[in-house]
Write an enzyme that holds these catalytic residues in place. Structure first.
Site, PDB file in Angstrom:
ATOM      1  N   VAL A   1       0.864  -1.184   0.000  1.00 35.16           N
ATOM      2  CA  VAL A   1       0.000   0.000   0.000  1.00 35.16           C
ATOM      3  C   VAL A   1       0.894   1.225   0.000  1.00 35.16           C
ATOM      4  O   VAL A   1       1.636   1.466   0.955  1.00 35.16           O
ATOM      5  CB  VAL A   1      -0.930   0.026   1.239  1.00 35.16           C
ATOM      6  CG1 VAL A   1      -1.795   1.278   1.222  1.00 35.16           C
ATOM      7  CG2 VAL A   1      -1.794  -1.228   1.282  1.00 35.16           C
ATOM      8  N   CYS A   2       0.864   1.986  -1.090  1.00 33.13           N
ATOM      9  CA  CYS A   2       1.732   3.154  -1.228  1.00 33.13           C
ATOM     10  C   CYS A   2       1.059   4.392  -0.633  1.00 33.13           C
ATOM     11  O   CYS A   2       0.119   4.941  -1.213  1.00 33.13           O
ATOM     12  CB  CYS A   2       2.063   3.411  -2.701  1.00 33.13           C
ATOM     13  SG  CYS A   2       3.174   2.193  -3.404  1.00 33.13           S
ATOM     14  N   LEU A   3       1.537   4.805   0.516  1.00 34.97           N
ATOM     15  CA  LEU A   3       1.042   5.998   1.190  1.00 34.97           C
ATOM     16  C   LEU A   3       2.209   6.708   1.863  1.00 34.97           C
ATOM     17  O   LEU A   3       3.053   6.063   2.504  1.00 34.97           O
ATOM     18  CB  LEU A   3      -0.002   5.632   2.251  1.00 34.97           C
ATOM     19  CG  LEU A   3      -1.442   5.419   1.807  1.00 34.97           C
ATOM     20  CD1 LEU A   3      -2.275   4.918   2.976  1.00 34.97           C
ATOM     21  CD2 LEU A   3      -2.040   6.708   1.249  1.00 34.97           C
TER      22      LEU A   3
END
Length: 477
Positions: free
Chosen positions: A92-94
């Site tokens: 999850v790219c955050l």
């Protein structure tokens, strides 16, 4: 394990429970709160509409100095990328998770926590997820937005709903190499039985096939087995919640299929976005006819479960189970409570003197749309209540934003182990003057459209509600 970390997480979990969100859910073991599972339902009016997406959160020993490791679990066993920022492999790219550089001020800080993480993930599930990909956020060409949305809508229903619920219910499915499931047919097999058609498959073990101990198992590719093997099973932490949400949202899923199937023909290949490559993509073809049938089978299987509870309750009563005594005691206390306090115009009874099957009648509020109405509701309990929550349904007609066309109410309860809180929450749907404006609670599509529409539409909603109140009395003649 640091006491400071445990105290911090306990505080966050306590705050989360005090402010329940209709679309964010948590499950954890009190003995190991460093590992938490979360489920997010996709926001309405997006391609992720009311899909069920699971994530795991693993907290480090120096939390909150360092963010948790977050992994997406609803990825078709590592085959489907649901968002430019939610990879097929689970990443999850955050920026707040340190998995994306982001802009200044967007990085992780100790002020962030479980709720802000889940809300940030949910924000990725927007109406234009294509724009989440760097370099495409300001792209002038908008022709790619809808093709990308179309396949996410399809896979949200197929993977996060159909595959997921079939796993919980032990409904047989074979997983093909490209992640597609064979067509299902309701004509030759009863709902809930293994009915996947034969075909060339890479992983031929049907989902839900019992193993030597009789427990349904799930077929997963070997390479992903350690990561995904436990994410869909009949004992999953969110199994009961997912079934209840499915019953509430069933009409919406079928409505979305009806709308989308008019836009794209079955067998059409998915659009491939320029940022999809290798194993980090979402491939497949549309098959809405199959999905509609699968939803029907799932609903029938869940409803059959409820009927089976009633049949099994005879044995639970005969064995004098602890829950049988618990429910009988609650019934006597609740009946006395309503009699003494004359509270809320509610009458409670047991069906056939069975403590696992309750019925209560809600008297419509004077001077309201439901004035004069008598609405009967049935609650069926499992022997493991409150771990498994009751199945609830209006027996008499009910026209309401928060009640499905076949009588399933959408409600939240403050204390899940106390039946009186369930009755009060359900009754409040009828007795309160205005329904919630939260679209995730609007399970009657037509009613919501009329209620929040023009003045004429609102008048039509009121007329329908009054007709419903008049019809309800016929069931008591």
């Amino acid at each position: 394990m640091s006491n400071a970390v445990i105290l911090r997480l306990q505080k966050e979990l306590s705050e989360f429970s005090k402010n329940p969100d209709h679309q964010l859910f948590l499950h954890y073991d009190d003995s190991d709160i460093m590992n938490i599972k979360a489920m997010i339902t996709g926001p309405p009016d997006t391609p992720y509409c009311l899909g069920q997406f699971e994530f795991s959160l693993q907290f480090p020993q120096d939390y909150p100095t360092t963010p948790p490791k977050v992994l997406a679990l609803t990825t078709n066993h590592g085959r489907s990328r649901f968002n430019p920022n939610i990879y097929a492999g689970g990443k999850v790219c955050l920026s707040i998770l340190g998995t994306w550089h982001g802009n200044a001020g967007e990085q992780w800080s100790s002020a962030h926590g479980i709720t802000s993480i889940l809300l940030s993930i949910q924000s990725l599930m927007s109406d234009k997820p294509y724009r989440n990909e760097p370099g495409h956020d300001q792209e002038k060409d908008s022709s790619k937005l809808e093709p990308y949305n179309q396949k996410i809508r399809h896979e949200t229903i197929r993977i996060s709903i159909c595959d997921r619920l079939e796993g919980f219910l032990g409904i047989g499915q074979k997983v093909l190499l490209n992640g597609q499931s064979p067509d299902m047919s309701t004509s030759s097999s009863p709902a809930g039985s293994p009915i996947a058609k034969s075909g060339s498959t890479a992983f031929a073990t049907p989902v839900g096939t019992p193993n030597s101990s009789g427990t349904p198992v799930v077929s997963t590719p070997t390479i992903f087995e350690p990561l995904y093997a436990s994410t869909v099973s009949h004992k999953d932490e969110f199994s009961d919640l997912s079934k209840r949400l499915f019953l509430a949202y069933y009409d919406i899923y079928q409505h979305n299929i009806e709308v989308e199937s008019k836009k794209v023909a079955d067998g059409t290949a998915f659009y491939k976005a320029p940022f999809e490559f290798g194993g980090n993509k979402m491939d497949g073809t549309f098959g809405y006819t199959s999905l509609a049938k699968r939803l029907e089978v799932i609903k029938a299987a869940i409803e059959r479960e409820t009927t089976e509870w009633i049949a099994e309750s005879a044995e639970w009563i005969k064995s004098s189970s602890r829950m049988s005594s618990n429910l009988l005691r609650q019934y006597e206390q609740i009946r006395e409570y309503y009699r003494e306090n004359n509270a809320g115009g509610v009458e409670v009874e047991l069906v056939d003197n069975n403590p696992f099957v309750w019925a209560f009648t809600i008297i419509g509020k004077p001077m309201s749309n439901y004035d004069g109405g008598m609405f009967k509701v049935q609650m069926v309990f499992h022997n493991t209540f409150p771990d498994i929550q009751p199945r609830v349904k209006f027996v008499t007609p009910m026209y309401h934003i928060h009640v499905t066309t076949d009588g399933v109410p959408f409600y939240t309860v403050e204390r899940q182990d106390d039946v009186r809180y369930h009755i009060q929450a359900i009754s409040s749907l009828v007795l309160e003057d205005e329904p919630s404006t939260n679209p995730s609670t609007h399970v009657n599509i037509q009613a919501a459209k009329l209620h929040f529409g023009t003045k004429d539409q609102r008048r039509e909603y009121n007329r329908n509600a009054r007709r419903c109140a008049s019809r309800s009395i016929e069931y008591f003649d």
